[in-house]
Design an enzyme around this catalytic site. Structure first.
Site, PDB file in Angstrom:
ATOM      1  N   THR A  10       0.613  -1.148   0.123  1.00 18.88           N
ATOM      2  CA  THR A  10      -0.010   0.074  -0.195  1.00 18.88           C
ATOM      3  C   THR A  10       0.603   1.658  -0.218  1.00 18.88           C
ATOM      4  O   THR A  10       2.013   1.085   0.978  1.00 18.88           O
ATOM      5  CB  THR A  10      -0.945  -0.042   0.907  1.00 18.88           C
ATOM      6  OG1 THR A  10      -1.674   0.599   0.789  1.00 18.88           O
ATOM      7  CG2 THR A  10      -0.490   0.177   2.756  1.00 18.88           C
ATOM      8  N   ASP A  72      -7.799  -4.689  -0.117  1.00 22.11           N
ATOM      9  CA  ASP A  72      -9.131  -3.611  -0.255  1.00 22.11           C
ATOM     10  C   ASP A  72      -9.605  -3.996   0.592  1.00 22.11           C
ATOM     11  O   ASP A  72     -10.801  -4.224   1.047  1.00 22.11           O
ATOM     12  CB  ASP A  72      -9.346  -4.061  -1.542  1.00 22.11           C
ATOM     13  CG  ASP A  72     -10.153  -3.138  -2.125  1.00 22.11           C
ATOM     14  OD1 ASP A  72      -9.384  -2.276  -2.486  1.00 22.11           O
ATOM     15  OD2 ASP A  72     -10.635  -3.380  -3.420  1.00 22.11           O
ATOM     16  N   THR A  73     -10.430  -2.398   1.170  1.00 19.28           N
ATOM     17  CA  THR A  73     -11.285  -2.261   1.179  1.00 19.28           C
ATOM     18  C   THR A  73     -12.782  -1.875   0.793  1.00 19.28           C
ATOM     19  O   THR A  73     -12.886  -0.378   0.062  1.00 19.28           O
ATOM     20  CB  THR A  73     -10.814  -1.200   2.507  1.00 19.28           C
ATOM     21  OG1 THR A  73     -10.331  -2.305   3.539  1.00 19.28           O
ATOM     22  CG2 THR A  73     -12.145  -0.609   3.708  1.00 19.28           C
ATOM     23  N   TYR A 154     -13.758   7.827   4.926  1.00 21.39           N
ATOM     24  CA  TYR A 154     -15.020   7.976   5.480  1.00 21.39           C
ATOM     25  C   TYR A 154     -15.007   8.335   7.278  1.00 21.39           C
ATOM     26  O   TYR A 154     -16.564   7.913   7.325  1.00 21.39           O
ATOM     27  CB  TYR A 154     -15.487   6.775   5.252  1.00 21.39           C
ATOM     28  CG  TYR A 154     -16.307   7.439   3.674  1.00 21.39           C
ATOM     29  CD1 TYR A 154     -16.830   7.237   2.960  1.00 21.39           C
ATOM     30  CD2 TYR A 154     -15.283   6.807   2.846  1.00 21.39           C
ATOM     31  CE1 TYR A 154     -17.665   7.401   1.497  1.00 21.39           C
ATOM     32  CE2 TYR A 154     -15.654   5.964   1.077  1.00 21.39           C
ATOM     33  CZ  TYR A 154     -16.545   7.123   0.644  1.00 21.39           C
ATOM     34  OH  TYR A 154     -16.532   7.387  -0.586  1.00 21.39           O
TER      35      TYR A 154
HETATM   36  P1  IMP Z   1      -8.865   1.015  -0.794  1.00 22.78           P
HETATM   37  O1  IMP Z   1      -9.241  -0.418   0.111  1.00 22.78           O
HETATM   38  O2  IMP Z   1      -7.527   1.936  -1.137  1.00 22.78           O
HETATM   39  O3  IMP Z   1      -9.453   0.950  -1.868  1.00 22.78           O
HETATM   40  O4  IMP Z   1      -9.566   1.891   0.100  1.00 22.78           O
HETATM   41  C1  IMP Z   1     -10.993   2.428  -0.384  1.00 22.78           C
HETATM   42  C2  IMP Z   1     -11.478   4.124   0.412  1.00 22.78           C
HETATM   43  O5  IMP Z   1     -12.137   3.478   1.138  1.00 22.78           O
HETATM   44  C3  IMP Z   1     -10.539   4.443   0.686  1.00 22.78           C
HETATM   45  O6  IMP Z   1      -9.564   5.826   0.367  1.00 22.78           O
HETATM   46  C4  IMP Z   1     -11.015   5.025   1.937  1.00 22.78           C
HETATM   47  O7  IMP Z   1     -11.669   6.373   1.519  1.00 22.78           O
HETATM   48  C5  IMP Z   1     -11.847   4.359   2.733  1.00 22.78           C
HETATM   49  N1  IMP Z   1     -11.531   3.672   3.475  1.00 22.78           N
HETATM   50  C6  IMP Z   1     -10.962   2.619   3.640  1.00 22.78           C
HETATM   51  N2  IMP Z   1     -10.455   2.269   4.834  1.00 22.78           N
HETATM   52  C7  IMP Z   1     -11.650   2.951   5.687  1.00 22.78           C
HETATM   53  C8  IMP Z   1     -11.032   3.478   7.426  1.00 22.78           C
HETATM   54  O8  IMP Z   1     -11.141   2.396   7.766  1.00 22.78           O
HETATM   55  N3  IMP Z   1     -11.599   4.334   7.667  1.00 22.78           N
HETATM   56  C9  IMP Z   1     -12.307   5.014   6.554  1.00 22.78           C
HETATM   57  N4  IMP Z   1     -12.495   5.046   5.287  1.00 22.78           N
HETATM   58  C10 IMP Z   1     -11.764   4.287   5.358  1.00 22.78           C
END
Ligand code: IMP
Length: 198
Positions: A10, A72-73, A154
């Site tokens: 990451t 991924d979240t 968020y």
């Molecule tokens: P990715 O996993 O990098 O695609 O992240 C997805 C998006 O989810 C991030 O850019 C954040 O906007 C949001 N996100 C992921 N984890 C969290 C968290 O723990 N709190 C709030 N937003 C989150």
């Protein structure tokens, strides 16, 4: 016994800080900076599993001797049929958390159902080549306006179930003991205990 090394795929410094705080002294976390990788990692797929796998594979191909983790979240909102989901980071199209939150609140304006969950999928590719997935979910509700200055993404509009604070209002230590990412990492940690050292 030597610490198990994990390369975390990451560039997100918030995630890095969280993961580092959560896995603490049990593992040695290597960053992309540690291995000199500064390219963007794509997230082109329609599921969290596929995106997590893709990110881990990019790194595994370059650094096959290391154990690689990628996550991924997505934020899944019930009244929006699971959106923004895999589009969570890019929901408003600007990449800015403020814009993403504003759009989400706008889309939920007329909705009394505020139920939502964060879901993290973590992919581990061991240096032996096997892939494993771990998943963590944090259930909660979406507030009607942002509150709090901690966390990222968020966090100011997400109130986890059982609490009266948003993730952004809590101390980091509390968020990191109940979050979706924490739960996925706990599973990874349990898994690695049996294989230590891998
Ligand atoms: P990715 O996993 O990098 O695609 O992240 C997805 C998006 O989810 C991030 O850019 C954040 O906007 C949001 N996100 C992921 N984890 C969290 C968290 O723990 N709190 C709030 N937003 C989150």
């Amino acid at each position: 016994m030597p610490l198990i090394e994990l390369l975390f795929a990451t560039h997100n410094t918030h995630k890095l800080r969280e993961v580092s705080a959560i896995i603490g002294t049990r593992f040695r976390l290597l960053t992309l900076g540690d291995v000199g990788f500064d390219e963007e990692i794509p997230e082109p797929h329609p599921t969290l599993h596929e995106n997590a796998l893709e990110k881990a594979q990019v790194l595994h191909r370059l650094f096959p001797h290391l154990n690689v983790i990628a996550e991924d979240t997505g934020l899944e909102v019930a009244a929006l049929n699971g959106a923004p989901g895999v589009m969570t980071a890019r929901y408003a199209g600007t990449g800015l958390a403020q814009d993403n939150m504003r759009l989400l609140l706008q889309n939920l304006q007329s909705s009394t159902n505020r139920a939502a969950q964060f879901r993290t999928v973590l992919a581990l590719i061991e240096n032996k080549g096997q892939t494993h997935y771990f998943e963590g979910i944090a259930q909660g509700t979406i507030r009607t306006e942002p509150s709090g200055a901690g966390g990222f993404g968020y966090d100011p509009i997400f109130e986890p179930k059982g609490y009266r604070q948003t993730f952004a209002e809590m101390p980091d230590t509390l968020k990191n003991s109940i979050s979706h990412r924490y739960k996925a990492l706990q599973q990874l940690s349990d898994f690695l205990q049996q294989y230590s050292p891998i």
